[in-house]
Design an enzyme around this catalytic site. Structure first.
Site: not given
Length: 269
Positions: A106, A151, A158, A240, A243
């Protein structure tokens, strides 16, 4: 007539020069984006069988619009992380499942987009699905949004698991009625994933991997993903279920900002 032709030629020459400068400027701007290091790869070149449903290039995410920096629906990872995912996929396929990634590398500009969105308290477009019980003023305090993301270091993804044979997930239609991400699977937005108890990116404590309210098959599904990945060096973020970070990270302290695109990789190799 000759003088006029000369003037015309002069104007044409000036225009051509201006066009050349403009084209060069556009070309220069097109290549000012940073590029990926040589050890970043497209996941599909390592394992084309892993499904990819890259959410942030679509409007079906908590922001409600495509996120800055996502130019193509492409999972990019450091090579060690991609190769470890391939090993996990090999194991899961033998059990009748496939991995599916929602997000991988990301860029920092995407994280910045998340921060701007979180600061805009008037934008509650996707609250009904992604954070129905969380006041938007608490997104930073509660840890749902931060100014940096693992990320961006390239080894975090994810993901979920899907039972084979996989049926495609229908497209999200902007403006359609929203259902809380923790609603029963048959009620929330359809996803071809096995039932993990919540949808992806659900801002709720039910998303904590070992939340005690998640039991039965939902818990078994989370533990299947967790045990498979942890045996191969992945570490789960406890808040999460989706994740995971591959350890050791090649770039533990570097936050990259090259766009998610094949060009970012092509210029790096």
């Amino acid at each position: 007539m000759t003088r006029l032709s000369g003037a015309v030629r002069g104007v044409v020459t000036v225009l051509a020069a201006l066009l050349a400068v403009t084209a060069a400027s556009v070309t220069a701007r097109a290549h000012t984006d940073p590029q990926a290091p040589a050890d970043f790869v497209a996941l599909r070149t390592v394992d084309p069988t892993i499904l990819q449903e890259m959410r942030y290039i679509t409007p079906h995410n908590f922001v409600g619009e495509p996120v800055d920096g996502y130019q193509q629906p492409l999972c990019i990872l450091t090579r060690p992380a991609a190769e470890a995912l391939h090993q996990a996929q090999t194991q899961l396929v033998q059990q009748g499942y496939t991995l599916k990634v929602y997000d991988c590398y990301r860029p920092q500009r995407a994280v910045n987009h998340f921060v701007r969105w979180a600061e805009d308290l008037n934008d509650q477009t996707m609250k009904g699905e992604f954070y129905p019980d969380v006041d938007k003023t608490r997104l930073f305090e509660d840890g749902y949004i931060a100014e940096k993301s693992g990320h961006s270091r390239g080894s975090t993804m994810d993901l979920t698991i899907v039972r084979l044979p996989a049926t495609p997930t229908r497209p999200y239609l902007p403006g359609e009625p929203l259902v809380p991400c923790y609603a029963p699977q048959q009620e929330r937005f359809p996803d071809n994933s096995v039932d993990m108890g919540t949808g992806f990116d659900c801002f709720d404590t039910r998303s904590h991997t070992l939340d005690p309210r998640i039991q039965g098959q939902q818990r078994a599904n989370r533990l299947l993903l967790k045990s498979t990945l942890e045996r191969l060096g992945f570490v789960n973020l406890a808040e999460e279920w989706w994740h995971y970070t591959f350890k050791p990270e090649p770039y533990p302290d570097t936050y990259f900002d090259f766009p998610v695109s094949a060009e970012s990789l092509a210029r790096a190799h």
